[in-house]
Design a protein around this motif. Structure first.
Motif, PDB file in Angstrom:
ATOM      1  N   LYS A 133       0.898  -1.160   0.000  1.00 45.51           N
ATOM      2  CA  LYS A 133       0.000   0.000   0.000  1.00 45.51           C
ATOM      3  C   LYS A 133       0.929   1.200   0.000  1.00 45.51           C
ATOM      4  O   LYS A 133       1.993   1.146   0.620  1.00 45.51           O
ATOM      5  CB  LYS A 133      -0.822   0.046   1.289  1.00 45.51           C
ATOM      6  CG  LYS A 133      -1.603  -1.201   1.553  1.00 45.51           C
ATOM      7  CD  LYS A 133      -2.377  -1.092   2.846  1.00 45.51           C
ATOM      8  CE  LYS A 133      -1.502  -1.092   4.064  1.00 45.51           C
ATOM      9  NZ  LYS A 133      -2.228  -0.864   5.311  1.00 45.51           N
ATOM     10  N   HIS A 134       0.574   2.231  -0.703  1.00 45.19           N
ATOM     11  CA  HIS A 134       1.489   3.360  -0.704  1.00 45.19           C
ATOM     12  C   HIS A 134       0.787   4.663  -0.349  1.00 45.19           C
ATOM     13  O   HIS A 134      -0.421   4.772  -0.428  1.00 45.19           O
ATOM     14  CB  HIS A 134       2.236   3.486  -2.033  1.00 45.19           C
ATOM     15  CG  HIS A 134       1.416   4.088  -3.118  1.00 45.19           C
ATOM     16  ND1 HIS A 134       0.561   3.361  -3.878  1.00 45.19           N
ATOM     17  CD2 HIS A 134       1.315   5.356  -3.556  1.00 45.19           C
ATOM     18  CE1 HIS A 134      -0.026   4.143  -4.742  1.00 45.19           C
ATOM     19  NE2 HIS A 134       0.403   5.374  -4.578  1.00 45.19           N
ATOM     20  N   GLY A 135       1.596   5.622   0.057  1.00 45.27           N
ATOM     21  CA  GLY A 135       1.085   6.946   0.404  1.00 45.27           C
ATOM     22  C   GLY A 135       0.731   7.045   1.878  1.00 45.27           C
ATOM     23  O   GLY A 135       0.915   6.105   2.634  1.00 45.27           O
ATOM     24  N   GLY A 136       0.250   8.219   2.243  1.00 44.69           N
ATOM     25  CA  GLY A 136      -0.152   8.428   3.624  1.00 44.69           C
ATOM     26  C   GLY A 136       0.452   9.673   4.215  1.00 44.69           C
ATOM     27  O   GLY A 136       1.049  10.487   3.499  1.00 44.69           O
ATOM     28  N   ILE A 137       0.264   9.802   5.520  1.00 46.30           N
ATOM     29  CA  ILE A 137       0.793  10.981   6.215  1.00 46.30           C
ATOM     30  C   ILE A 137       2.182  10.603   6.697  1.00 46.30           C
ATOM     31  O   ILE A 137       2.345   9.991   7.737  1.00 46.30           O
ATOM     32  CB  ILE A 137      -0.126  11.363   7.382  1.00 46.30           C
ATOM     33  CG1 ILE A 137      -1.523  11.663   6.841  1.00 46.30           C
ATOM     34  CG2 ILE A 137       0.410  12.558   8.160  1.00 46.30           C
ATOM     35  CD1 ILE A 137      -2.614  11.450   7.823  1.00 46.30           C
ATOM     36  N   VAL A 179       9.555  11.803   1.012  1.00 48.51           N
ATOM     37  CA  VAL A 179       9.333  10.483   1.609  1.00 48.51           C
ATOM     38  C   VAL A 179       8.024   9.945   1.048  1.00 48.51           C
ATOM     39  O   VAL A 179       7.023  10.653   1.039  1.00 48.51           O
ATOM     40  CB  VAL A 179       9.233  10.567   3.147  1.00 48.51           C
ATOM     41  CG1 VAL A 179       9.018   9.181   3.727  1.00 48.51           C
ATOM     42  CG2 VAL A 179      10.477  11.205   3.733  1.00 48.51           C
ATOM     43  N   ILE A 180       8.067   8.721   0.567  1.00 51.43           N
ATOM     44  CA  ILE A 180       6.860   8.114   0.028  1.00 51.43           C
ATOM     45  C   ILE A 180       6.502   6.918   0.902  1.00 51.43           C
ATOM     46  O   ILE A 180       7.282   5.971   1.008  1.00 51.43           O
ATOM     47  CB  ILE A 180       7.067   7.696  -1.441  1.00 51.43           C
ATOM     48  CG1 ILE A 180       7.395   8.934  -2.279  1.00 51.43           C
ATOM     49  CG2 ILE A 180       5.828   7.020  -1.996  1.00 51.43           C
ATOM     50  CD1 ILE A 180       8.275   8.661  -3.437  1.00 51.43           C
ATOM     51  N   TYR A 233       3.623   0.513   2.786  1.00 52.18           N
ATOM     52  CA  TYR A 233       3.316  -0.448   3.841  1.00 52.18           C
ATOM     53  C   TYR A 233       2.972  -1.788   3.220  1.00 52.18           C
ATOM     54  O   TYR A 233       2.419  -1.844   2.118  1.00 52.18           O
ATOM     55  CB  TYR A 233       2.101   0.028   4.642  1.00 52.18           C
ATOM     56  CG  TYR A 233       2.256   1.394   5.258  1.00 52.18           C
ATOM     57  CD1 TYR A 233       2.847   1.553   6.508  1.00 52.18           C
ATOM     58  CD2 TYR A 233       1.801   2.537   4.586  1.00 52.18           C
ATOM     59  CE1 TYR A 233       2.985   2.818   7.068  1.00 52.18           C
ATOM     60  CE2 TYR A 233       1.936   3.793   5.142  1.00 52.18           C
ATOM     61  CZ  TYR A 233       2.522   3.939   6.381  1.00 52.18           C
ATOM     62  OH  TYR A 233       2.662   5.178   6.937  1.00 52.18           O
ATOM     63  N   SER A 234       3.274  -2.837   3.973  1.00 53.91           N
ATOM     64  CA  SER A 234       2.890  -4.174   3.527  1.00 53.91           C
ATOM     65  C   SER A 234       1.449  -4.431   3.945  1.00 53.91           C
ATOM     66  O   SER A 234       1.047  -4.017   5.032  1.00 53.91           O
ATOM     67  CB  SER A 234       3.813  -5.206   4.170  1.00 53.91           C
ATOM     68  OG  SER A 234       3.290  -6.495   3.958  1.00 53.91           O
ATOM     69  N   GLN A 263       1.263  -7.774   6.915  1.00 48.00           N
ATOM     70  CA  GLN A 263       2.151  -7.440   8.032  1.00 48.00           C
ATOM     71  C   GLN A 263       2.315  -8.580   9.042  1.00 48.00           C
ATOM     72  O   GLN A 263       3.332  -8.659   9.721  1.00 48.00           O
ATOM     73  CB  GLN A 263       1.664  -6.165   8.721  1.00 48.00           C
ATOM     74  CG  GLN A 263       1.696  -4.983   7.767  1.00 48.00           C
ATOM     75  CD  GLN A 263       1.430  -3.654   8.427  1.00 48.00           C
ATOM     76  OE1 GLN A 263       1.254  -3.556   9.632  1.00 48.00           O
ATOM     77  NE2 GLN A 263       1.375  -2.605   7.616  1.00 48.00           N
ATOM     78  N   GLY A 293       5.636  14.140  -4.627  1.00 48.81           N
ATOM     79  CA  GLY A 293       4.308  14.742  -4.523  1.00 48.81           C
ATOM     80  C   GLY A 293       4.178  15.996  -5.378  1.00 48.81           C
ATOM     81  O   GLY A 293       4.848  16.142  -6.406  1.00 48.81           O
TER      82      GLY A 293
END
Lengths: 84, 481
Positions: B109-113, B123-124, B127-128, B131, B211
């Motif tokens: 999964k990508h992206g986020g705060i 920073v990109i 996440y797996s 998990q 971004g």
């Protein structure tokens, strides 16, 4: 135009609406509804201050970046546990 | 020592050159202990079964799988006490990629705060979504590092980067991404601020762009190594990077915006294909010709193409076939004794100069061609940059260039839609609007390939001598709404 005034309008805009993360351009349009004379660079300055103060946070997909009110919508802790 | 004006990149604080020993994380002894033999590597088995990834090692090409396996073994030998991330993160990475091969879908999964305080890019988040199965890669964030100009590292700097990446990340680096920057692949959220501190305070570096920011500016090695460079790419890239720091780190653009700097029209950083704002070196005067050297090429005394095709017998050099006939504007002539070039017709393709570098050289009245609007094919299709300002003198502090840049960025921020690249915005409004209304430059006939076939150029009646009369009723007979 005072930065504090724009910051207030920004917080107000980001607190409302269905979308919890918004593009910068939409944020400028939102602020302009309250303060028609506000320019993009003034909004950017205010948004940067709010980020430094911890009231607003960036949300990035990697290709684009959005802004959101801290505590509204997905949080930094949740971004690792939820599938987009 | 660093170049004048750029001391703080590496050695300003100490007033002397900082070495790897000043900033190193691992001791010599630890690194020696972590060294492995090829036999050990052969015997090393990662903790997950990876039959499909194993296939990647059987082909003739180097495999990323082999590289990650090496790092997995290296981490194991370094030991968990010496690493901030779980020692087995490389093994889990391979395990997850194997699972993706089986399921034929990504488990990222990508992206986020995610990021460092005050920076809206670089920073990109990654996440797996497996998990429980692969806990050591629960987070696998990408960190973009602003690369040194022209990729001029010294080994001390490289070792420093490697230490940070291994200690605070997975140890996997990408040198270099297509963005141009150095990329740390895989780290946890809690390591981002420490990475940023080490990078900025110890190494004098910075995080790059991602971004809706100005992306990490990228340049060729320019005058430092290349005799064809028509401007100082390293200096301009550095100067523009420093001048547009706010745009690089605080996102306010509709989408990404890229600067790339190529010293000559060979365009080694592919600015014309990739950058929203491409700076390509060019010259105004004539190509310099050394007639004696031309004769030596013709006589076979100097190998063409700098000897690049020397590995095979291509036959004797044929100047007519290999240079004159390949000139795209047919502006060259060889009469058996003298080479002549009709310079006003030259479009700076560089082919003749590339083939006979000892005989032909770019002119001496040099500057840049400024192009705008390249992009990859997310919408509609790939677009090359458009030559917007054919020639511009550039001299530090590059005020003329910065003025144009700000005009363009201000217009795009005002008119561009969300996620619309500059090139798409120009296409939507028309090149004429961009050139005349935004930049305030008169339209030139060269902007049009052929009369009436360029969909981006529309003239007003007042701009054409004599004007024209148009009968809308007659037009509508053939073109109903």
């Amino acid at each position: 135009m005072g930065t504090e005034e724009i910051k207030k309008a920004l917080i107000e805009y980001l607190s409302k609406g269905a979308k919890t993360k918004v593009y910068f351009k939409d944020m400028v349009s939102g602020v302009k509804k309250t303060i028609p004379d506000a320019t993009g660079s003034e909004v950017k300055k205010a948004a940067t201050e709010l980020v430094s103060e911890g009231a607003v946070e960036y949300f990035s997909t990697g290709s684009t970046t959005m802004y959101g009110l801290k505590g509204r919508g997905i949080s930094s802790e949740e971004s690792g546990t939820q599938t987009e | 020592m660093a170049a004048e004006g750029q001391e703080h990149l590496w050695d300003k604080e100490e007033k002397e050159h900082r070495t790897y020993n000043d900033i190193r994380i691992f001791t010599e002894e630890e690194l020696k202990k972590a060294a492995y033999t090829e036999e050990e590597l052969k015997a090393f088995k990662i903790k997950h079964a990876t039959p499909q990834m194993d296939e990647l090692e059987k082909g003739p090409w180097p495999s990323c799988f082999s590289d990650v396996k090496r790092e997995a073994l290296h981490r194991k030998k370094l030991g968990q006490d010496n690493l901030m991330l779980p020692v087995e993160c490389c093994e889990d990475l391979l395990g997850q990629v194997e699972l993706s091969y089986i399921n034929k879908e990504t488990h990222w999964k990508h992206g986020g705060i995610i990021g460092v305080l005050g920076y809206g890019g670089g920073v990109i988040g990654r996440y797996s979504d497996q998990q429980d199965k692969f806990p050591s890669i629960a987070h696998f964030h990408t960190v973009r590092i602003n690369q040194p100009g022209g990729h001029f590292y010294n080994t001390d700097y490289l070792r420093g980067l490697c230490d940070i990446c291994e200690y605070r990340g997975s140890g996997i680096m990408n040198m270099h991404g297509s963005t141009g920057d150095t990329i740390f692949l895989g780290t946890f959220t809690e390591q981002l601020e420490p990475i940023f501190f080490d990078l900025t305070h110890d190494m004098g570096g910075d995080i790059g762009g991602s971004g809706s920011n100005l992306r990490t500016p990228s340049d060729c090695l320019g005058m430092a190594r290349c005799e064809w460079a028509c401007f100082d790419t390293l200096d301009m890239c550095y100067d523009m990077t420093m001048s547009f720091q706010d745009e690089l780190h605080r996102p306010a653009f509709p989408y990404k915006y890229k600067f790339k700097f190529s010293g000559c029209p060979n365009d080694c950083v592919a600015a014309i294909a990739r950058a929203d704002q491409s700076h390509i070196g060019t010259w105004k005067d004539d190509i310099r010709i050394d007639q004696e050297a031309v004769k030596e090429y013709v006589a076979g005394k100097i190998p063409p193409d700098g000897g690049a095709f020397a590995g095979r017998d291509w036959g004797p050099f044929d100047i007519q076939k290999e240079v004159i006939d390949l000139c795209p504007t047919q502006c060259m002539r060889w009469d058996g004794n003298k080479l002549t070039i009709n310079n006003p017709e030259c479009t700076r393709c560089m082919h003749c100069i590339d083939v006979m570098p000892e005989a032909l050289r770019p002119g001496v009245d040099t500057g840049i061609t400024l192009l705008f609007g390249a992009k990859a094919p997310i919408l509609e299709g790939a677009q090359m940059s458009l030559v917007t300002i054919p020639f511009m003198y550039v001299k530090k502090p590059y005020d003329n260039l910065k003025e144009v840049t700000r005009k363009v960025q201000d217009w795009w921020m005002e008119e561009g839609k969300n996620r619309e690249r500059l090139g798409e915005c120009i296409q939507r409004f028309g090149l004429k609007t961009f050139i005349t209304d935004v930049l305030g430059i008169p339209v030139m006939p060269q902007s049009i390939r052929e009369p009436r076939s360029n969909p981006y150029m529309f003239f007003k009646e007042s701009e054409v001598p004599g004007g024209w009369k148009r009968d809308i009723k007659d037009y509508r007979k053939k073109h109903p709404l």
